[in-house]
Motif scaffolding. Structure first.
Motif, short mmCIF file in Angstrom:
data_model
loop_
_atom_site.label_atom_id
_atom_site.label_comp_id
_atom_site.label_asym_id
_atom_site.label_seq_id
_atom_site.Cartn_x
_atom_site.Cartn_y
_atom_site.Cartn_z
N LEU A 1 14.04 23.31 17.42
CA LEU A 1 13.36 23.12 19.09
C LEU A 1 12.69 21.66 18.86
O LEU A 1 11.94 21.20 18.06
CB LEU A 1 12.47 24.24 19.06
CG LEU A 1 11.53 24.07 20.22
CD1 LEU A 1 12.38 24.41 21.49
CD2 LEU A 1 10.34 25.08 20.31
N ASP A 2 13.06 20.98 19.99
CA ASP A 2 12.59 19.47 20.39
C ASP A 2 11.66 19.58 21.48
O ASP A 2 10.64 18.65 21.68
CB ASP A 2 13.41 18.57 20.49
CG ASP A 2 14.66 18.62 19.49
OD1 ASP A 2 14.22 17.97 18.40
OD2 ASP A 2 15.58 19.26 19.53
N ILE A 3 11.95 20.22 22.58
CA ILE A 3 11.40 20.24 23.74
C ILE A 3 10.91 21.77 24.16
O ILE A 3 11.58 22.59 24.34
CB ILE A 3 12.53 19.71 24.78
CG1 ILE A 3 12.91 18.41 24.48
CG2 ILE A 3 11.55 19.56 25.97
CD1 ILE A 3 14.15 18.02 25.39
N LEU A 4 9.64 21.70 24.51
CA LEU A 4 9.15 23.12 25.02
C LEU A 4 8.49 22.83 26.41
O LEU A 4 7.62 21.96 26.64
CB LEU A 4 7.86 23.67 24.10
CG LEU A 4 7.17 24.72 24.71
CD1 LEU A 4 7.97 25.92 24.93
CD2 LEU A 4 5.99 25.22 23.79
N VAL A 5 8.98 23.56 27.43
CA VAL A 5 8.42 23.31 28.77
C VAL A 5 7.80 24.80 29.12
O VAL A 5 8.66 25.76 29.22
CB VAL A 5 9.80 23.01 29.86
CG1 VAL A 5 9.06 22.92 31.14
CG2 VAL A 5 10.46 21.71 29.32
N SER B 1 9.70 12.41 10.17
CA SER B 1 8.46 11.47 10.67
C SER B 1 8.49 11.74 12.11
O SER B 1 7.65 11.05 12.90
CB SER B 1 9.18 10.00 10.58
OG SER B 1 10.37 10.08 10.97
N CYS B 2 9.15 12.81 12.85
CA CYS B 2 9.07 12.79 14.22
C CYS B 2 9.06 14.36 14.55
O CYS B 2 9.50 15.35 14.25
CB CYS B 2 10.69 12.63 14.45
SG CYS B 2 10.95 12.55 16.31
N GLY B 3 7.90 14.40 15.54
CA GLY B 3 7.56 15.74 16.19
C GLY B 3 8.24 16.03 17.47
O GLY B 3 8.87 14.88 17.99
N GLY B 4 8.14 17.04 17.98
CA GLY B 4 8.90 17.50 19.24
C GLY B 4 7.79 17.23 20.38
O GLY B 4 6.97 16.38 20.32
N THR B 5 8.12 17.59 21.60
CA THR B 5 7.27 17.40 22.77
C THR B 5 7.09 18.53 23.59
O THR B 5 7.98 19.65 23.68
CB THR B 5 8.10 16.21 23.67
OG1 THR B 5 7.15 15.78 24.73
CG2 THR B 5 9.31 16.83 24.18
N ILE B 6 5.79 18.70 24.29
CA ILE B 6 5.57 19.90 25.05
C ILE B 6 5.33 19.51 26.38
O ILE B 6 4.51 18.00 26.77
CB ILE B 6 4.38 20.69 24.59
CG1 ILE B 6 4.52 21.12 23.18
CG2 ILE B 6 3.86 21.67 25.52
CD1 ILE B 6 3.49 21.71 22.59
N ILE B 7 5.86 19.97 27.61
CA ILE B 7 5.58 19.59 28.93
C ILE B 7 5.13 20.93 29.42
O ILE B 7 5.75 22.15 29.73
CB ILE B 7 6.92 19.17 29.65
CG1 ILE B 7 7.58 17.84 28.83
CG2 ILE B 7 6.50 18.99 31.10
CD1 ILE B 7 8.73 17.47 29.30
#
Ligand code: HXC
Length: 246
Positions: A90-94, A145-151
């Motif tokens: 999971l990379d993107i949570l909207v 080294s990389c986290g996901g993103t939340i919108i």
């Protein structure tokens, strides 16, 4: 309209959207998919979900629908597990799920007030909280080294005062506050970018047809461009935020 972004800007990414089967949420689902993401859509109404997923498939977008209510923690956990099972990460949570109706404060029951807070504010927090382990750097399928993103999708109702929207204004103010707190804590600790999008009145959505029927939004003061926003505008903002462009 032609996207200003490269069609593969989200290639390999996986998105989960609550309320992603209709309105603004669906257009975000579609545009994330058209820009390369695989998409899991969570919503309460099965027929709406089914037709959303069918429409995404028609575009060639890998997509699943998960029936559920963000007020139920078990549903949220199941949606996340289904996303990971199908797409591996999971990379993107909207967070686009929202409840709304017009009602004078005098006629709104405490339970009516609580219902919208539960969907919009508590629901947003619950989904973020349960998604954290998948979004943090080094989570499933993710580079160390990389986290996901939340919108988080909010509104502009609470910037001043809006008639008959005391419940939604309070709920969206809380969503904005949650966005800022998580951006601080999870950005610092886990390299997760947390952003909000606050749409004004957007045409062809349940929000506007329910909340601003007729010509309630026809004044120049309310709409300096003299037109409603479009779902596309919001979806492009989401693609930008999800892309990690800087
Ligand atoms: C007064 C109402 C009401 C109404 C529900 N309630 N509808 N009170 N006027 N029109 C009260 C009920 O009486 C009850 O309180 C409590 O709320 C819970 O109602 P339920 O029907 O049991 O809740 P539920 O089935 O869970 O439905 C929740 C819901 C939802 C919020 C009503 O179904 C809904 O509205 N869905 C629409 C989703 C939607 O429009 N999304 C787009 C959002 S647009 P009591 O005391 O009687 O038990 C958006 C953008 C905003 O957010 C910006 C736009 C410009």
């Amino acid at each position: 309209m032609e996207s200003p972004f490269k069609p593969d800007v989200l290639k390999g990414k996986v998105a989960l959207l609550t309320g992603g089967g209709s309105g603004i949420g669906f257009e975000i689902s579609r545009q994330l998919g058209l820009h390369g993401a695989s998409v899991a859509v969570m919503g309460r109404r099965k027929p709406v979900l089914d037709s959303a997923v069918a429409a995404l498939h028609l575009h060639g977008i890998p997509a699943i629908g998960v029936e559920g209510d963000v007020r139920k923690r078990d549903d949220v956990v199941r949606a996340l597990e289904s996303t990971i099972k199908r797409f591996g990460r999971l990379d993107i949570l909207v967070n686009a799920a929202a409840g709304n109706f017009l009602v004078p404060a005098e006629d709104l029951s405490p339970n009516g007030f609580r219902t919208v807070i539960d969907i919009d504010s508590v629901g947003t927090f619950t989904v973020c909280h349960e998604a954290l382990k998948y979004l943090k750097k080094g989570g499933p399928g993710k580079e160390p080294s990389c986290g996901g993103t939340i919108i988080n999708i909010s509104a502009t109702l609470h910037y001043t005062a809006t008639w008959y929207q005391i419940h939604v204004s309070a709920a969206k103010a809380a969503v904005d506050s949650i966005t800022r707190s998580l951006a601080l804590e999870w950005g610092t600790d886990y390299d997760i970018r947390v952003n909000g999008i606050a749409p004004g009145p957007i045409g062809d959505t349940p929000g506007v047809s329910k909340l601003a029927p007729g010509d309630a939004l026809s004044s120049r003061e309310q709409m300096p461009l003299f037109k409603l926003g479009e779902k596309w505008d919001i979806a492009m903002a989401a693609v930008y935020l999800a892309s990690g462009a800087d």
